[in-house]
Design an enzyme around this catalytic site. Structure first.
Site, PDB file in Angstrom:
ATOM      1  N   THR A 223       0.851  -1.198   0.000  1.00 13.41           N
ATOM      2  CA  THR A 223       0.000   0.000   0.000  1.00 13.41           C
ATOM      3  C   THR A 223       0.884   1.244   0.000  1.00 13.41           C
ATOM      4  O   THR A 223       0.669   2.178  -0.784  1.00 13.41           O
ATOM      5  CB  THR A 223      -0.944  -0.004   1.221  1.00 13.41           C
ATOM      6  OG1 THR A 223      -1.816  -1.132   1.106  1.00 13.41           O
ATOM      7  CG2 THR A 223      -1.769   1.260   1.288  1.00 13.41           C
ATOM      8  N   GLU A 227       1.181   4.040  -2.857  1.00 11.94           N
ATOM      9  CA  GLU A 227       0.874   5.444  -2.572  1.00 11.94           C
ATOM     10  C   GLU A 227       2.093   6.346  -2.798  1.00 11.94           C
ATOM     11  O   GLU A 227       1.960   7.470  -3.293  1.00 11.94           O
ATOM     12  CB  GLU A 227       0.350   5.606  -1.144  1.00 11.94           C
ATOM     13  CG  GLU A 227      -0.959   4.869  -0.852  1.00 11.94           C
ATOM     14  CD  GLU A 227      -2.096   5.239  -1.769  1.00 11.94           C
ATOM     15  OE1 GLU A 227      -2.050   6.330  -2.375  1.00 11.94           O
ATOM     16  OE2 GLU A 227      -3.033   4.432  -1.906  1.00 11.94           O
ATOM     17  N   HIS A 230       2.273   7.253  -6.275  1.00 11.05           N
ATOM     18  CA  HIS A 230       1.501   8.472  -6.601  1.00 11.05           C
ATOM     19  C   HIS A 230       2.275   9.722  -6.198  1.00 11.05           C
ATOM     20  O   HIS A 230       2.321  10.707  -6.940  1.00 11.05           O
ATOM     21  CB  HIS A 230       0.162   8.481  -5.842  1.00 11.05           C
ATOM     22  CG  HIS A 230      -0.855   7.498  -6.342  1.00 11.05           C
ATOM     23  ND1 HIS A 230      -1.193   7.373  -7.667  1.00 11.05           N
ATOM     24  CD2 HIS A 230      -1.637   6.610  -5.665  1.00 11.05           C
ATOM     25  CE1 HIS A 230      -2.147   6.446  -7.796  1.00 11.05           C
ATOM     26  NE2 HIS A 230      -2.423   5.960  -6.588  1.00 11.05           N
ATOM     27  N   TRP A 238      -4.443   1.977 -15.003  1.00 10.36           N
ATOM     28  CA  TRP A 238      -5.561   2.062 -15.956  1.00 10.36           C
ATOM     29  C   TRP A 238      -5.939   3.507 -16.268  1.00 10.36           C
ATOM     30  O   TRP A 238      -6.907   3.782 -16.968  1.00 10.36           O
ATOM     31  CB  TRP A 238      -6.758   1.266 -15.443  1.00 10.36           C
ATOM     32  CG  TRP A 238      -7.433   1.836 -14.213  1.00 10.36           C
ATOM     33  CD1 TRP A 238      -8.532   2.617 -14.180  1.00 10.36           C
ATOM     34  CD2 TRP A 238      -7.025   1.661 -12.846  1.00 10.36           C
ATOM     35  NE1 TRP A 238      -8.835   2.961 -12.880  1.00 10.36           N
ATOM     36  CE2 TRP A 238      -7.937   2.380 -12.032  1.00 10.36           C
ATOM     37  CE3 TRP A 238      -5.978   0.972 -12.219  1.00 10.36           C
ATOM     38  CZ2 TRP A 238      -7.822   2.432 -10.632  1.00 10.36           C
ATOM     39  CZ3 TRP A 238      -5.875   1.022 -10.835  1.00 10.36           C
ATOM     40  CH2 TRP A 238      -6.782   1.738 -10.066  1.00 10.36           C
ATOM     41  N   ASP A 287      -1.281  -7.415  -2.285  1.00  9.85           N
ATOM     42  CA  ASP A 287       0.145  -7.158  -2.062  1.00  9.85           C
ATOM     43  C   ASP A 287       1.029  -8.254  -2.653  1.00  9.85           C
ATOM     44  O   ASP A 287       2.080  -7.974  -3.241  1.00  9.85           O
ATOM     45  CB  ASP A 287       0.428  -7.049  -0.552  1.00  9.85           C
ATOM     46  CG  ASP A 287       0.138  -5.653  -0.013  1.00  9.85           C
ATOM     47  OD1 ASP A 287      -0.548  -4.879  -0.717  1.00  9.85           O
ATOM     48  OD2 ASP A 287       0.599  -5.340   1.112  1.00  9.85           O
TER      49      ASP A 287
HETATM   50 ZN   LIG Z   1      -3.745   4.617  -5.953  1.00  7.20          ZN
END
Ligand SMILES: [Zn+2]
Length: 649
Positions: A223, A227, A230, A238, A287
């Site tokens: 996770t 993140e 990003h 996608w 994961d």
């Molecule tokens: Zn995301």
């Protein structure tokens, strides 16, 4: 103090969680909202995108090449103990980041051969900060207990004032927040270009690291990898659209997100029906089923750290280096004791920069032996089992990793005495009418309801010259109410029982003289305060008391002409059981008295209020009235109207 039982009309939506958990990331939604609210953000992000495109267009051999180690501060904002995740769980997450962003993760070998040539080492490392923004030693872990039971993607966790923790300077640190995120949200990040105060990544404590409370199928630290992807300007694979673009040339076009652990090969139905790269960290798979970034994704992240890149300042951060000269470990200050009772107190102190924990010592002032509590990771501590009416000394020591400061100067507090509490109450014991204490009239004094069973009865006399009675309660620390009785009668002459106010006023304009009027003060539903007094004043007057608090022309007030329209008022519900609402249309501002009379014509309830011109609503709690028929009288001067009320349960 929920007196107004207004039952919400509507349905509760119960969110049932799917047994097979699905990755939920709010980064794109948060970005869309930020773009809506901040037009300048779009320009800023377009500028970053142009710089990124320029970087990618530069031939690989000519590009700047950057290796960076990013100082990380992990802000653990916890409500329950299990949310206060261990240092080991935090370190396990840092370890995962240092594998995933260097393509050192063991499971990268699961990558299918058609994609294995694309696997990229981002050349980005992470360290838990060793130096805080003030240049002092730190573990890179900050812990803050919060009363917030769960956070959302609204960024409250990033603000101390909203129950979270303020970010450290984003030009020097990557801020990670770990907390309980509601609604099945695993985490979210802010993209480059966003505001400094909210820059960073938020992860749910159950989906952070690989040990401790880390929970399958999101217990491999991916996770945070996703993140931070990003945060490094990577989009969902996608493209957050059907067959959308992630702005990366070497990733296949995906229909949409993939969850769980898709069987290879999973074919896209987008143009060319490519095999989808479901094992990319920027998909939504479990994961264990994501283990690679591509070279194209690396180029976008690298662009942030070259000259002109939006995160280039992190290259010159000294956050990963221990402070030169060891730093100083500050002596604790700002000691205070609050919530003091006979047996408990809460001690708190100011946070010291660089502190990793605190030690607390306390003792009776008459003792020479300290009792020590070590390893406190918050800046407050609750003491229990104290002796009443005793003075205690206490002091706090800051611990900064391996070094400790001296103990602070000792401070002290005194527990409350048994019985009276911390304020002047000279009229105890007065729990019954028989033990009521005679009090002076036209004099303000304090008293206390110190427990749920404490009742206060006061006795006073009126005279023919000053027969009108007003009882005022002010500075109420809890929901206290007051009633007026006369002699041995159980008839309540008047009552003031507002909910949620810090004062009550009861007015009884009478000409009946008696040596035994009683003011009865009680906590609604057992309300009390063992730390604060209330203030009470019994006033007597020769003329009627006005309910708006003014003293001029008191007697005339009740003689003003009709002011509520047609002398009619609304009332609902009827029959009623807990509360009624009285609606009074007024032609002008004026005093209004609403009285509920029992069948014998005695006042069971009374409230006075200045009502404004127009429609007014007054709520009356009737939960104490027995079943039966009553009359509700609304009166202003000579204008009076009565309606029948049925109390029925
Ligand atoms: Zn995301």
């Amino acid at each position: 103090m929920i007196r107004n039982l207004l039952l919400a009309i509507g349905a509760f939506l119960l969110l049932a969680f799917n047994a097979s958990a699905q990755r939920v990331c709010a980064s794109h939604d948060v970005l869309e909202e930020q773009l809506l609210n901040n037009p300048l953000l779009r320009e800023k992000m377009e500028e970053i995108e142009r710089q990124t495109e320029d970087f990618i267009a530069t031939p690989a051999g000519v590009r700047e090449r950057v290796q960076v180690t990013i100082p990380v501060v992990v802000n653990v904002v916890w409500n329950t103990a299990s949310e206060n995740i261990s240092d080991a769980q935090i370190q396990s997450q840092i370890d995962v980041l240092n594998q995933d962003f260097r393509a050192l993760n063991a499971d990268r070998t699961n990558t299918p051969s058609i994609f294995s040539g694309l696997i990229a080492d981002f050349e980005i490392n992470f360290c838990l900060a060793s130096q805080d923004p003030s240049g002092l030693a730190t573990t890179g872990i900050r812990r803050q207990q919060t009363s917030t039971t769960a956070f959302s993607s609204n960024d409250a966790v990033k603000y101390t004032a909203q129950g979270g923790l303020n970010a450290w300077d984003r030009n020097k640190y990557l801020n990670l927040w770990v907390c309980d995120l509601s609604g099945g949200l695993l985490g979210y990040a802010q993209f480059p270009g966003g505001a400094a105060a909210t820059d960073g990544v938020v992860c749910d404590y159950l989906y952070f690291g690989t040990v401790g409370v880390a929970t399958a199928p999101f217990n491999k630290g991916r996770t945070a990898t996703h993140e931070i992807g990003h945060w490094l300007n990577l989009r969902h694979i996608w493209g957050d659209a059907n067959c959308g673009s992630d702005l990366v040339s070497d990733t296949p076009t995906h229909n949409t997100s993939n969850g769980g652990c898709p069987t290879y090969p999973h074919l896209s139905t987008c143009s060319g029906t490519p095999v989808e790269m479901t094992m990319n960290y920027m998909d939504y798979t479990d994961d264990a089923c994501m283990y690679m970034f591509t070279a194209g994704q690396k180029a976008r992240a690298q662009a942030l750290f070259v000259s002109g890149g939006s995160r280039v300042s992190l290259l010159s951060s000294t956050g990963c280096q221990p402070p030169t000269g060891g730093g100083t470990c500050g002596v604790a200050s700002g000691l205070s004791a609050t919530s003091i009772t006979q047996t408990t107190a809460t001690l708190s102190w100011s946070a010291v920069s660089g502190a990793t924990s605190y030690n607390l010592q306390r003792k009776l002032s008459t003792s020479s032996t300290w009792t020590t509590v070590t390893g406190l990771t918050t800046t407050s501590y609750s003491l229990t089992g104290l002796t009443a009416n005793s003075t205690y000394n206490y002091q706090v020591q800051t611990v900064c990793g391996a070094t400790s400061a001296a103990y602070s100067a000792a401070s002290s507090f005194t527990t409350l005495p048994t019985g009276g509490g911390g304020c002047t109450d000279t009229y105890e014991a007065n729990n019954t009418r028989a033990t009521a204490k005679t009090v002076p009239v036209n004099t303000t004094f304090t008293a206390q309801i110190a427990s749920a069973s404490d009742l206060d009865w006061y006795k006073f006399a009126n005279t023919a010259a000053t027969s009108r009675i007003k009882i005022e309660l002010t500075t109420l620390p809890a929901d206290y109410d007051v009633r007026l009785y006369r002699g041995n009668s159980n008839t309540i002459l008047a009552v003031s029982e507002n909910a949620g106010t810090t004062n009550e006023t009861l007015i009884y304009n009478t000409t009946t003289v008696n040596s035994s009027y009683y003011a009865y003060v009680y906590g609604y539903n057992g309300a009390f305060s063992n730390t604060s007094c209330y203030t009470i004043r019994v006033s007597l007057s020769s003329s009627n008391f006005r309910t708006d608090g003014s003293t001029d022309g008191e007697v005339q007030e009740l003689d003003v002409p009709v002011v509520f329209e047609n002398a009619a008022f609304g009332m609902f519900p009827n029959p009623a059981n807990e509360q009624i609402t009285v609606e009074v249309p007024m032609e002008a501002d004026a005093d209004v008295q609403v009285t509920v009379l029992d069948p014998s014509g005695k006042a069971a309830l009374q409230q006075n209020r200045v009502m404004a011109k127009g429609d007014n609503q007054m709520n009356l709690d009737i939960s104490r009235l027995s079943n039966g028929i009553y009359f509700v009288e609304v009166r202003n001067g000579k204008s009076m109207s009565t309606r029948k009320l049925v109390v029925q349960r």
